[in-house]
Design a protein around this motif. Structure first.
Motif, PDB file in Angstrom:
ATOM      1  N   VAL A 102       0.539  -0.150   7.524  1.00 44.32           N
ATOM      2  CA  VAL A 102      -0.078   1.107   7.947  1.00 44.32           C
ATOM      3  C   VAL A 102      -0.355   0.988   9.444  1.00 44.32           C
ATOM      4  N   ILE A 103      -0.488   2.122  10.107  1.00 44.86           N
ATOM      5  CA  ILE A 103      -0.767   2.087  11.541  1.00 44.86           C
ATOM      6  C   ILE A 103      -2.092   2.758  11.825  1.00 44.86           C
ATOM      7  N   SER A 104      -2.627   2.466  12.987  1.00 48.45           N
ATOM      8  CA  SER A 104      -3.875   3.074  13.445  1.00 48.45           C
ATOM      9  C   SER A 104      -3.751   3.325  14.936  1.00 48.45           C
ATOM     10  N   LEU A 106       0.828  -1.194   0.000  1.00 45.23           N
ATOM     11  CA  LEU A 106       0.000   0.000   0.000  1.00 45.23           C
ATOM     12  C   LEU A 106       0.866   1.249   0.000  1.00 45.23           C
ATOM     13  N   GLY A 107       0.257   2.380  -0.343  1.00 45.78           N
ATOM     14  CA  GLY A 107       0.947   3.656  -0.264  1.00 45.78           C
ATOM     15  C   GLY A 107       1.003   4.362  -1.599  1.00 45.78           C
ATOM     16  N   LYS A 108       2.003   5.228  -1.737  1.00 46.68           N
ATOM     17  CA  LYS A 108       2.176   6.017  -2.946  1.00 46.68           C
ATOM     18  C   LYS A 108       3.406   5.520  -3.703  1.00 46.68           C
ATOM     19  N   PHE A 109       3.194   5.204  -4.977  1.00 47.05           N
ATOM     20  CA  PHE A 109       4.234   4.637  -5.818  1.00 47.05           C
ATOM     21  C   PHE A 109       4.745   5.718  -6.773  1.00 47.05           C
ATOM     22  N   PHE A 110       6.065   5.825  -6.869  1.00 45.42           N
ATOM     23  CA  PHE A 110       6.672   6.812  -7.763  1.00 45.42           C
ATOM     24  C   PHE A 110       7.578   6.092  -8.762  1.00 45.42           C
ATOM     25  N   SER A 111       7.441   6.480 -10.030  1.00 50.13           N
ATOM     26  CA  SER A 111       8.272   5.915 -11.088  1.00 50.13           C
ATOM     27  C   SER A 111       8.489   6.974 -12.151  1.00 50.13           C
ATOM     28  N   LYS A 158       3.024   9.335 -10.269  1.00 48.19           N
ATOM     29  CA  LYS A 158       2.613   8.864  -8.945  1.00 48.19           C
ATOM     30  C   LYS A 158       1.298   8.106  -9.047  1.00 48.19           C
ATOM     31  N   THR A 159       1.233   6.944  -8.435  1.00 47.14           N
ATOM     32  CA  THR A 159      -0.009   6.192  -8.308  1.00 47.14           C
ATOM     33  C   THR A 159      -0.236   5.886  -6.834  1.00 47.14           C
ATOM     34  N   VAL A 160      -1.494   5.708  -6.454  1.00 50.07           N
ATOM     35  CA  VAL A 160      -1.844   5.518  -5.044  1.00 50.07           C
ATOM     36  C   VAL A 160      -2.663   4.249  -4.881  1.00 50.07           C
ATOM     37  N   GLU A 161      -2.311   3.452  -3.895  1.00 52.09           N
ATOM     38  CA  GLU A 161      -3.077   2.269  -3.521  1.00 52.09           C
ATOM     39  C   GLU A 161      -3.293   2.311  -2.014  1.00 52.09           C
ATOM     40  N   CYS A 162      -4.544   2.497  -1.593  1.00 51.61           N
ATOM     41  CA  CYS A 162      -4.798   2.688  -0.158  1.00 51.61           C
ATOM     42  C   CYS A 162      -5.953   1.837   0.365  1.00 51.61           C
ATOM     43  N   GLU A 163      -6.316   0.775  -0.363  1.00 52.44           N
ATOM     44  CA  GLU A 163      -7.402  -0.085   0.084  1.00 52.44           C
ATOM     45  C   GLU A 163      -6.840  -1.284   0.834  1.00 52.44           C
TER      46      GLU A 163
END
Length: 269
Positions: free
Chosen positions: A61-63, A14-19, A27-32
């Motif tokens: 991820v933390i909570s 998960l998170g933000k991917f940079f290439s 930038k792409t985002v995967e947060c599910e």
């Protein structure tokens, strides 16, 4: 004093991917967070929590919440996809601990951007935070992306973590913080695409909800990109914060003035 929170290990990164694609940083985002495992972590000092924070990876991820059933490890799933021996990650199953924990402030600026020092000073102005209380700052997981020696993305969002004596008070304390930021002139209303009038303050109010996730694990960078965001910094001491004293409820006069400010802001939209 022992504080607690939960770390989630996702089956998918998960998170933000940079290439770099065709010479441009993408930038792409995967947060599910659908499937994976959870583990309750504890800490007794600011230094211990700082160390744990730096160990969070891109697949974690933390909570600030913990399982209400008292378990400390297990599998997770979603409400829509029940799985045997797994706990759905919902606000009914995860709540702020009845004891010490972390209060997370997420600053994702729009318009004028506050520096780290300005943001910390604003927080100290809005709340009565003793100098000996732990106040931990770190930049967001998408800050300071480099292509070799060239900075292609600087400081984005910022986080501030307070170690608190009673995490169950976070929803109330968070609302007080947002209200006092409005009183200090740091509140506004923006229209949504549907035409609703949405209220904003300096910090993201959803972080004070039981089921909110914190994607602090850092960016996932493909070569030649890399991330250089440094380590979290404690700008306070080691004491746990009494949020009842730090975030005082508004007086009747303050509430009256706050309602006037919000009405004026709404009418201006």
């Amino acid at each position: 004093m022992i504080g607690s929170y939960t770390i989630f290990n996702s089956a998918a990164t998960l998170g933000k991917f940079f290439s770099v694609v065709d010479g441009t940083v993408k930038k792409t985002v995967e947060c599910e967070l659908h499937t994976g495992t959870y583990a309750v972590r504890s800490f007794s000092s600011a230094d211990e929590f700082l160390t744990q924070l730096t160990e969070v990876t891109g697949s974690q991820v933390i909570s600030a919440s913990v399982p209400v059933n008292g378990t400390t490890t297990g599998g997770i799933t979603t409400r829509a996809r029940p799985r045997e021996n797994c706990l759905a990650r919902t606000k009914e199953n995860f709540k702020f601990p009845d004891g010490a924990g972390i209060m997370t402030m997420d600053y994702d600026p729009s318009g004028t951007v506050l520096s780290r020092e300005e943001l910390i000073n604003l927080l100290r102005t809005a709340a009565n935070i003793p100098e000996d209380s732990a106040l931990i700052w770190w930049c967001s997981g998408s800050s300071y992306i480099y292509n070799g020696d060239e900075e292609v993305q600087g400081l984005k969002g910022q986080r501030i973590y307070l170690l608190v004596e009673n995490a169950r008070d976070i929803p109330r304390a968070g609302k007080v913080l947002l209200d006092r930021c409005w009183l200090l002139g740091y509140g506004h209303i923006r229209p949504s695409k549907a035409g609703s009038k949405l209220e904003y303050s300096v910090f993201d109010g959803t972080m004070f909800h039981h089921d909110r996730l914190d994607f602090i694990g850092g960016a996932i960078c493909e070569e030649p990109l890399s991330q250089k965001r440094g380590a979290p910094i404690n700008y306070g001491g080691s004491a746990f914060l009494d949020t009842k004293k730090a975030f005082r409820d508004l007086s009747d006069d303050e509430n009256t003035y706050l309602n006037l400010l919000r009405k004026e802001a709404a009418n201006a939209v």
